[in-house]
Design an enzyme around this catalytic site. Structure first.
Site, PDB file in Angstrom:
ATOM      1  N   LYS A 102      15.263-106.671 -25.584  1.00 49.10           N
ATOM      2  CA  LYS A 102      16.136-105.966 -26.483  1.00 49.10           C
ATOM      3  C   LYS A 102      17.095-107.108 -27.232  1.00 49.10           C
ATOM      4  O   LYS A 102      17.592-108.025 -26.414  1.00 49.10           O
ATOM      5  CB  LYS A 102      16.891-105.192 -25.695  1.00 49.10           C
ATOM      6  N   ARG A 128      27.094-108.804 -28.346  1.00 47.23           N
ATOM      7  CA  ARG A 128      26.573-108.613 -27.062  1.00 47.23           C
ATOM      8  C   ARG A 128      25.717-109.932 -26.917  1.00 47.23           C
ATOM      9  O   ARG A 128      24.427-109.944 -26.219  1.00 47.23           O
ATOM     10  CB  ARG A 128      25.605-107.479 -27.040  1.00 47.23           C
ATOM     11  N   LYS A 137      12.926-103.759 -28.735  1.00 51.19           N
ATOM     12  CA  LYS A 137      13.897-103.127 -29.295  1.00 51.19           C
ATOM     13  C   LYS A 137      14.603-104.215 -30.284  1.00 51.19           C
ATOM     14  O   LYS A 137      15.045-105.133 -29.708  1.00 51.19           O
ATOM     15  CB  LYS A 137      14.628-102.346 -28.798  1.00 51.19           C
TER      16      LYS A 137
HETATM   17  C1  PBG Z   1      23.008 -99.549 -25.309  1.00 48.22           C
HETATM   18  C2  PBG Z   1      22.016 -99.076 -26.494  1.00 48.22           C
HETATM   19  C3  PBG Z   1      22.224 -99.224 -27.796  1.00 48.22           C
HETATM   20  C4  PBG Z   1      21.359 -98.591 -28.609  1.00 48.22           C
HETATM   21  C5  PBG Z   1      20.516 -97.885 -27.615  1.00 48.22           C
HETATM   22  N1  PBG Z   1      21.064 -98.211 -26.402  1.00 48.22           N
HETATM   23  C6  PBG Z   1      23.410-100.107 -28.570  1.00 48.22           C
HETATM   24  C7  PBG Z   1      23.381-101.694 -28.260  1.00 48.22           C
HETATM   25  O1  PBG Z   1      22.802-102.196 -27.659  1.00 48.22           O
HETATM   26  O2  PBG Z   1      24.573-102.231 -29.077  1.00 48.22           O
HETATM   27  C8  PBG Z   1      21.192 -98.948 -29.977  1.00 48.22           C
HETATM   28  C9  PBG Z   1      20.024 -97.712 -30.363  1.00 48.22           C
HETATM   29  C10 PBG Z   1      20.249 -97.571 -31.971  1.00 48.22           C
HETATM   30  O3  PBG Z   1      20.798 -98.343 -32.837  1.00 48.22           O
HETATM   31  O4  PBG Z   1      19.567 -96.688 -32.234  1.00 48.22           O
HETATM   32  N2  PBG Z   1      23.380 -98.261 -24.514  1.00 48.22           N
END
Ligand code: PBG
Length: 311
Positions: free
Chosen positions: A178, A199, A230
């Site tokens: 991610k 983050r 992701k």
């Molecule tokens: C964290 C999470 C995020 C997304 C899914 N789970 C946000 C992040 O990491 O800032 C993003 C999903 C999207 O942008 O559609 N709980």
């Protein structure tokens, strides 16, 4: 006959937001067509997803109150856990009800974990909260836990907590690779994120391909049942690398910003909406995803059922 990749509704997962303290669905300004559901509007939306034949839904909670520890995520009466019960009761065996296991929707500072005294995210203290959150979600009936917080050791910690409480059959979807992405922008609107800062200390650097694969390998070693890459469209190389080595299913998440770009351009008449949806999800599948989380899941499934694949 010579088509190498085909799409099927069962490979699609719809992310859904459920908001505490609202009786009507609330539109999300930066994601036209996506809403924050209320507990009472959720059943009809789950039925619609089931009728479309998609494989699953991924639930995100939007609590009324947030605090430093993200208590709303651990509370059995927290919005995400209540929504899970409602969704499971509605869906039966029609689709897989999945839950986001992360603290950012529930913390007042907006980070995915709890903070140390110096304001940094405390990885190991967060694992303790994730263990509690996993049990709360398991007790609520979640059928797949989506670990999206990017803490080191989170898969092993949650697996241990589940096994210790008799949930050894409950599967873990690890958001393994991610990346710290600008494409999450609209999502932060959707969950009313209070994040200040970024983050980058726990999500991956978009420049790093090898590191993505390393995170995948670590999660598989810790017991992940499914691994995920992701965002999707800007990370197809990482997805392809992952698919080449993974012994477990590989999923990808076409995230909020990817959704909103397509909706905006199509809304202006600059691109064809249906063909673009089809082509982007097809590309993600071709690169190696076995299933795709996408806000277009129902629309695409209905389109596949009605017209079959676009030429
Ligand atoms: C964290 C999470 C995020 C997304 C899914 N789970 C946000 C992040 O990491 O800032 C993003 C999903 C999207 O942008 O559609 N709980």
């Amino acid at each position: 006959m010579v088509v190498e990749t085909r799409l099927h509704p069962a490979e699609l997962v719809l992310p859904m937001f459920v908001r505490e303290g609202t009786s009507e669905p609330v539109p999300i300004a930066s994601m036209p067509g996506v809403v924050q559901h209320s507990l009472s509007s959720l059943p009809q939306a789950v039925e619609e997803a089931a009728a479309a034949g998609i494989g699953g839904i991924m639930l995100f909670g939007v609590p009324e109150k947030k605090d430093a520890r993200g208590s709303g995520g651990v509370d059995p009466k927290g919005i995400l856990n209540l929504a899970t019960q409602v969704a499971v009761a509605t869906a039966g065996d029609a689709l897989v009800v999945q839950t986001d296991l992360c603290l950012d929707e529930f913390t007042d500072h907006g980070h995915c974990g709890v903070l140390a005294a110096d304001g940094s995210v405390d990885n190991d203290a967060t694992l303790e909260v994730y263990r509690e959150m996993a049990l709360a979600q398991a007790n609520a009936g979640s059928q797949l836990l989506g670990l999206s917080g990017m803490m080191d050791g989170q898969v092993a910690a949650v697996r241990d907590a589940l096994d210790g409480a008799g949930f050894s059959d409950l599967a873990i979807l690890a958001y393994s690779a991610k990346y710290a992405s600008a494409f999450y922008g609209p999502f932060r609107d959707a969950v009313q994120s209070s994040l200040v800062g970024n983050r980058r200390t726990y999500q991956l650097n978009p420049a790093n391909r090898r590191e993505g694969l390393r995170e995948v390998e670590l999660d598989i070693a810790e017991g992940a049942d499914i691994v995920m890459v992701k965002p999707a469209m800007s990370y197809l190389d990482v997805l392809s690398d992952t698919a080449a080595i993974s012994p477990v299913p590989v999923w990808a998440y076409q995230v909020s910003g990817e959704y909103s770009m397509i909706v905006a351009a199509a809304g202006n008449g600059w691109i064809d909406r249906e063909r673009t949806i089809y082509e982007t999800v097809l590309g993600i599948r071709r690169a190696g995803a076995d299933a795709v989380l996408t806000y277009f899941a129902i629309e695409l499934a209905q389109f596949l059922a009605a017209d079959g694949p676009a030429a």
